[in-house]
Design a protein around this motif. Sequence first.
Motif, mmCIF file in Angstrom:
data_model
loop_
_atom_site.group_PDB
_atom_site.id
_atom_site.type_symbol
_atom_site.label_atom_id
_atom_site.label_comp_id
_atom_site.label_asym_id
_atom_site.label_seq_id
_atom_site.Cartn_x
_atom_site.Cartn_y
_atom_site.Cartn_z
ATOM 1 N N GLU A 58 0.823 -1.207 0.000
ATOM 2 C CA GLU A 58 0.000 0.000 0.000
ATOM 3 C C GLU A 58 0.859 1.260 0.000
ATOM 4 O OE1 GLU A 58 -2.438 -0.726 3.399
ATOM 5 O OE2 GLU A 58 -3.973 -1.827 2.242
ATOM 6 N N GLU A 59 2.040 1.203 0.640
ATOM 7 C CA GLU A 59 2.958 2.347 0.610
ATOM 8 C C GLU A 59 3.431 2.632 -0.811
ATOM 9 O OE1 GLU A 59 6.224 2.194 3.355
ATOM 10 O OE2 GLU A 59 5.060 1.073 4.829
ATOM 11 N N LEU A 60 3.552 1.583 -1.627
ATOM 12 C CA LEU A 60 4.000 1.732 -3.013
ATOM 13 C C LEU A 60 2.844 1.980 -3.979
ATOM 14 C CD1 LEU A 60 6.553 0.432 -1.659
ATOM 15 C CD2 LEU A 60 7.047 -0.559 -3.892
ATOM 16 N N HIS B 242 -5.285 -4.210 -2.795
ATOM 17 C CA HIS B 242 -5.861 -5.553 -2.861
ATOM 18 C C HIS B 242 -7.229 -5.474 -2.191
ATOM 19 C CE1 HIS B 242 -6.509 -9.849 -2.177
ATOM 20 N NE2 HIS B 242 -5.540 -10.088 -3.049
ATOM 21 N N PRO B 243 -8.262 -5.109 -2.946
ATOM 22 C CA PRO B 243 -9.570 -4.842 -2.348
ATOM 23 C C PRO B 243 -10.303 -6.068 -1.849
ATOM 24 C CG PRO B 243 -9.713 -4.744 -4.737
ATOM 25 C CD PRO B 243 -8.263 -4.907 -4.400
ATOM 26 N N HIS C 104 -6.313 -14.572 -0.732
ATOM 27 C CA HIS C 104 -6.469 -15.875 -1.367
ATOM 28 C C HIS C 104 -6.035 -16.962 -0.387
ATOM 29 C CE1 HIS C 104 -5.590 -19.213 -4.157
ATOM 30 N NE2 HIS C 104 -6.500 -18.656 -4.938
ATOM 31 N N ALA C 105 -6.667 -18.117 -0.451
ATOM 32 C CA ALA C 105 -6.389 -19.183 0.513
ATOM 33 C C ALA C 105 -4.939 -19.645 0.477
ATOM 34 C CB ALA C 105 -7.321 -20.368 0.250
ATOM 35 N N SER C 106 -4.320 -19.690 -0.708
ATOM 36 C CA SER C 106 -2.954 -20.202 -0.812
ATOM 37 C C SER C 106 -1.901 -19.125 -1.027
ATOM 38 C CB SER C 106 -2.860 -21.223 -1.944
ATOM 39 O OG SER C 106 -3.195 -20.623 -3.178
ATOM 40 N N SER C 107 -2.258 -18.006 -1.685
ATOM 41 C CA SER C 107 -1.256 -16.972 -1.982
ATOM 42 C C SER C 107 -1.450 -15.684 -1.184
ATOM 43 C CB SER C 107 -1.258 -16.644 -3.474
ATOM 44 O OG SER C 107 -2.522 -16.152 -3.886
ATOM 45 N N GLY C 108 -2.505 -15.594 -0.380
ATOM 46 C CA GLY C 108 -2.708 -14.415 0.454
ATOM 47 C C GLY C 108 -2.995 -13.168 -0.354
ATOM 48 N N PHE C 109 -2.215 -12.104 -0.093
ATOM 49 C CA PHE C 109 -2.436 -10.811 -0.750
ATOM 50 C C PHE C 109 -1.464 -10.603 -1.914
ATOM 51 C CE2 PHE C 109 -3.928 -10.284 3.628
ATOM 52 C CZ PHE C 109 -5.185 -9.744 3.428
ATOM 53 N N SER C 110 -1.083 -11.688 -2.593
ATOM 54 C CA SER C 110 -0.065 -11.581 -3.648
ATOM 55 C C SER C 110 -0.538 -10.797 -4.862
ATOM 56 C CB SER C 110 0.389 -12.978 -4.084
ATOM 57 O OG SER C 110 -0.664 -13.660 -4.740
ATOM 58 N N LEU C 111 -1.842 -10.891 -5.178
ATOM 59 C CA LEU C 111 -2.326 -10.289 -6.426
ATOM 60 C C LEU C 111 -2.718 -8.823 -6.225
ATOM 61 C CD1 LEU C 111 -4.399 -13.279 -7.826
ATOM 62 C CD2 LEU C 111 -2.035 -12.636 -8.303
ATOM 63 N N VAL C 112 -1.752 -8.035 -5.768
ATOM 64 C CA VAL C 112 -1.986 -6.595 -5.627
ATOM 65 C C VAL C 112 -1.865 -5.925 -6.994
ATOM 66 C CG1 VAL C 112 -1.303 -6.369 -3.214
ATOM 67 C CG2 VAL C 112 0.453 -6.366 -4.979
ATOM 68 N N THR C 113 -2.571 -4.824 -7.190
ATOM 69 C CA THR C 113 -2.546 -4.102 -8.457
ATOM 70 C C THR C 113 -2.339 -2.607 -8.200
ATOM 71 O OG1 THR C 113 -4.956 -3.879 -8.412
ATOM 72 C CG2 THR C 113 -4.046 -5.770 -9.611
ATOM 73 N N PRO C 114 -1.735 -1.884 -9.140
ATOM 74 C CA PRO C 114 -1.524 -0.441 -8.950
ATOM 75 C C PRO C 114 -2.858 0.310 -8.924
ATOM 76 C CG PRO C 114 -0.118 -1.314 -10.690
ATOM 77 C CD PRO C 114 -1.113 -2.375 -10.380
ATOM 78 N N SER C 115 -2.948 1.264 -8.038
ATOM 79 C CA SER C 115 -4.132 2.124 -8.002
ATOM 80 C C SER C 115 -4.110 3.064 -9.206
ATOM 81 C CB SER C 115 -4.143 2.940 -6.714
ATOM 82 O OG SER C 115 -3.074 3.874 -6.723
#
Length: 215
Positions: A85-87, A91-92, A96-107
């Motif tokens: 989030e600082e960058l 991740h709204p 994910h059950a196995s990867s957590g918050f890996s699929l973050v996307t740029p705002s």
Amino acid sequence: MSTTPPVLAAELAAAWADIQRNHPELPDLAAPESLIGESSSACGSGLSFERLLHEAVHGIAAARGVRDTSRAGRYHNRRFLAVAEELGLVHPEEPHASSGFSLVTPSPETRRRYRPTIERLQRALKAYSAATEADGRGSFRGPAARHGSSGGGVRVKAVCDCGRNVRVVPSVLAQAPIMCGACGKPFRIPEAPVERPAAKAKEPEERVEAVAAVG
């Protein structure tokens, strides 16, 4: 050999430096070539500026001594999300059950901030893809390349003379040298030690002859 990989590596380094200008604690990218042709299901497949921002999150977390993943690097926890989030990554959804918050996307704001950098990198990636397709057209790809074995997409350890090491796909290292940022020398994949063949046992007939000679 195509000259595109060094050009793409330079664009990756420039994009990384652009992120550093906004986040000075981000460590240098020692080997931009190591990202070319490499994919990670945990960190997002394919190479893009979005993937570069993701790797930058890991870089800042490492610099701070923050453990941002678990389960062998697959699960991205809330500490990862806090740095992301600082960058300017979001991740709204629920993790994910196995990867957590890996699929973050740029705002949207982050995309606007880095728009020129994103466009330059996209052009370099498009040129690299075109050159790769042209180089491979009409050529035979062996089983190692087709099935992603150690000659294809599996990373191995490469070392330099000062003792530092990186994990790299051998085919990527073959395209262009990866230089160490500390000593300026190229990383290399150590040669496997050569096993000396075991001494051949004497045939039974020879042993019988030797005993007869002594008698």
